[in-house]
Design a protein around this motif. Structure first.
Motif, PDB file in Angstrom:
ATOM      1  N   ALA A 186       0.817  -1.218   0.000  1.00  0.00           N
ATOM      2  CA  ALA A 186       0.000   0.000   0.000  1.00  0.00           C
ATOM      3  C   ALA A 186       0.847   1.263   0.000  1.00  0.00           C
ATOM      4  O   ALA A 186       0.484   2.268  -0.624  1.00  0.00           O
ATOM      5  N   TYR A 187       1.991   1.226   0.681  1.00  0.00           N
ATOM      6  CA  TYR A 187       2.840   2.423   0.731  1.00  0.00           C
ATOM      7  C   TYR A 187       3.889   2.445  -0.387  1.00  0.00           C
ATOM      8  O   TYR A 187       4.850   3.213  -0.335  1.00  0.00           O
ATOM      9  N   GLY A 188       3.722   1.569  -1.355  1.00  0.00           N
ATOM     10  CA  GLY A 188       4.590   1.609  -2.532  1.00  0.00           C
ATOM     11  C   GLY A 188       6.024   1.213  -2.246  1.00  0.00           C
ATOM     12  O   GLY A 188       6.956   1.710  -2.881  1.00  0.00           O
ATOM     13  N   LEU A 189       6.220   0.319  -1.284  1.00  0.00           N
ATOM     14  CA  LEU A 189       7.590  -0.040  -0.911  1.00  0.00           C
ATOM     15  C   LEU A 189       8.117  -1.274  -1.649  1.00  0.00           C
ATOM     16  O   LEU A 189       9.311  -1.547  -1.617  1.00  0.00           O
ATOM     17  N   ASP A 190       7.205  -2.035  -2.311  1.00  0.00           N
ATOM     18  CA  ASP A 190       7.651  -3.271  -2.960  1.00  0.00           C
ATOM     19  C   ASP A 190       8.701  -3.003  -4.031  1.00  0.00           C
ATOM     20  O   ASP A 190       8.541  -2.102  -4.867  1.00  0.00           O
ATOM     21  N   ALA A 191       9.757  -3.777  -4.000  1.00  0.00           N
ATOM     22  CA  ALA A 191      10.784  -3.678  -5.033  1.00  0.00           C
ATOM     23  C   ALA A 191      10.273  -4.344  -6.299  1.00  0.00           C
ATOM     24  O   ALA A 191       9.297  -5.097  -6.261  1.00  0.00           O
ATOM     25  N   GLU A 192      10.935  -4.065  -7.407  1.00  0.00           N
ATOM     26  CA  GLU A 192      10.519  -4.677  -8.671  1.00  0.00           C
ATOM     27  C   GLU A 192      10.752  -6.177  -8.644  1.00  0.00           C
ATOM     28  O   GLU A 192       9.982  -6.963  -9.169  1.00  0.00           O
TER      29      GLU A 192
END
Lengths: 414, 414
Positions: free
Chosen positions: B404-410
């Protein structure tokens, strides 16, 4: 109120249970009204572990850093004993080498004790606190940690006793005193009530591993009364004292105090060494340079050929290095053959009574001869006669000498 | 030429092989032209062993003697690293706490560093020698050995870096940096290139066990640039720096820096606590006296009955003692029931970006609600929002928040 030093070795400090019983023993001396300093070794095996780390890190380790590492073993046990003493209501504190301080000089890892400042120590003792002092360590110039070399804790204990003018220095070990000989060989060996410093020195130098030789020398020099006794029972031990304290008893007592033996010797013979000035020096100088301790040296008169055979002993552990040194020096020395034998043992009789009785040595030779034991070499000092024999005869030789000099106890030692 | 501090933990010092690779890593910094100080921990397991001895000797051990015992672990590794450095041609020496000295004050076994004398240290560095400094130890008044409490080696490293004004303090650990969250839960967790002191403090306080909280506080106060990186590979780690060093990037970057969780919390609720002044104090004062750290506290407005329910969390390890304290205080506090729950977890979102964005917390509540995760309690600080949820939902909550906070790496972290 007396000041006493108690020293406990690694076996006595191996684990908290044993440290607790050391604390109980210290408490008894405190309860008896004494001011007590305790010198402790590292837990059995710990120093080996730490030395092993240093060697693994570098075969050419810096002795100053080695000292930092290996002194930690005694630091640990001194703190633990202080805790164990407090736990049974005995005020105590540890005093590390740099805290007292125990000033040392000389090579790191083999330092000598120069001075021990006793001001803070005495104040602490007077304040009712037991002083727990890690053995083996001190502080060198530049405030670097130093150690005294293996077995140095005995020396620490004697040095502390000397500095504070202690009434007694009790060395607790896993044997209960000094015996006339090894009870494993002669069950009727007797525990000696007293032995002189010099006798102890000679006995220690020929294999009686009760005390480090260096600590005995120091005790003799500083006139410290040392007692060797067991950590594991309450029997009286052996007192190590000056000549004057046992003079009157020696008259009617045994000429010989003890029989010692050492199997870890190797015999080296160089044949046909030229009989000229400097020849012997050319043999032993390079060995000394290699830090090899040569013990018995026998050189007979020259053959008619103008050459002679030179025989001597070295510790078995140094045999390979000794042969290497001698082979490299063959040309310089000019010998013909290099022969060695590790199947030899050194048997020594030791006693201050020997000084006043000329026949002591001849009894030794006669008794051994009667049993068919061939004497390969002889060396004597004022209070010691050592002979080199074939190793297989070691136990027989010790037993017959023990009997011949009247040392056998009425009953077997338990 | 820069001065840098490198700190290695117990895993990196566990055995001579690892100490040798630490030495190689130090050599690289020396070869790069830096003046290097190395702060070392004891070998992994060693401090536990020594602490165990002290506890076995007496549950009420004297902390001064405890310090003598446990400081030996770092003394040993500092000597060994100096030897290992010399073995690869890097001049080095160890500097024990009392040698520098590192002066401490406060309680033994939990001492604070007061001052570090850098005169001798700087001279030694200028002379081209690497300084190896045992972490965790210092010297207290009266020249007694002191220690800083568990994990104190990080603090030693930061304190040395501050005293000598080092350019950087590199903390080598068994993880390779600070991540957005635990990669075991979220394989797409990203390693952070930079994180602020405050974020690191908040992350550390909620379970990210990369650095000791105390060392981060000290780094923040002294403005020491800290880098967390792995002893076992050569990748860049995470820099811990001041706000000013990352201000410009936060604008376009994530509002939230990391997600942390802690499962070892227990929730306690006191029902029907009288709604009067002093009631809450009567709950928490005895807990504080028992040295129990209370974390989240929730007190809602009073019921119409004139009483209120008070809920708070304590470390699970302290639950039994907390309940005991509270039961004894029932009369004084006047609550009705005492309810507890250990099946709870605390989930926290941390980020300096939060300061300027009001919607951050509501996103958290919304996302968790959508997944049917009930929020039992909420606590906020300026840069952190923590919620208490049912323990079984821990991993789910961390994952959905990370996305949700856009922390996932590619890609997934290896």
């Amino acid at each position: 109120m007396a000041r006493i030093v108690m020293k406990f070795g690694g076996t006595s400090m191996a684990g908290i249970e044993r440290i607790r019983s050391v604390a109980e023993r210290v408490k008894r001396e405190v309860d008896a009204g004494n001011q007590v300093m305790v010198v402790v070794s590292a837990m059995a095996g710990e120093t080996d572990r730490l030395v092993g780390f240093c060697r693994e890190a570098s075969t050419l380790y810096d002795p100053r850093e080695y000292d930092v590492v290996v002194s930690a073993g005694e630091q640990i046990t001194s703190g633990l004993l202080a805790i164990a003493l407090q736990a049974i209501g005995v005020p105590a504190r540890s005093w590390l080498g740099w805290q007292l301080p125990i000033q040392t000089s000389g090579t790191h890892s083999k330092a000598q004790i120069d001075t021990i400042d006793t001001e803070a120590l005495a104040a602490s003792l007077d304040g009712g606190s037991v002083a727990v002092i890690p053995g083996f360590q001190g502080v060198a110039s530049g405030a670097r940690v130093s150690t005294l070399g293996r077995g140095g804790s005995d020396t620490s204990a004697v040095a502390v006793a000397a500095a504070i003018k202690a009434e007694r220095c009790d060395i607790y070990t896993d044997v209960d005193g000094v015996y006339t000989t090894d009870p494993r060989i002669v069950p009727r060996a007797r525990k000696l009530e007293k032995v002189t410093y010099e006798e102890m020195l000679e006995l220690a130098s020929v294999g009686a591993k009760v005390l480090q030789t260096r600590s005995v020398s120091l005790a003799m020099k500083e006139k410290v009364r040392v007692q060797v006794l067991s950590s594991f029972d309450d029997k009286p031990g052996t007192l190590i004292v000056g000549d004057d304290e046992i003079e009157d008893t020696t008259m009617e007592s045994h000429l010989i105090t003890g029989i010692a033996y050492a199997k870890n010797e190797a015999k080296i013979t160089l044949t046909q060494v030229p009989d000229r000035p400097g020849a012997v020096a050319s043999i032993f100088a390079p060995l000394a340079d290699a830090a090899i301790n040569v013990d018995m040296i026998i050189q007979n008169i020259a053959h008619s050929t103008g050459s002679t055979d030179v025989t001597f002993t070295v510790p078995s552990a140094d045999l390979a290095r000794s042969l290497d040194v001698l082979e490299k020096g063959q040309e310089a020395i000019g010998y013909k053959d290099l022969v060695h034998d590790t199947k030899v043992a050194k048997i020594s009789i030791v006693g201050v009574g020997m000084r006043t009785n000329a026949g002591v040595a001849s009894t030794m030779f006669k008794v051994l001869g009667e049993r068919g034991i061939n004497i390969q070499a002889i060396a004597t000092s004022e209070i010691k006669v050592s002979v080199l024999i074939e190793e297989d005869y070691t136990e027989l030789a010790v037993r017959v000498l023990h009997t011949a000099y009247g040392l056998d106890a009425e009953e077997e030692t338990v």
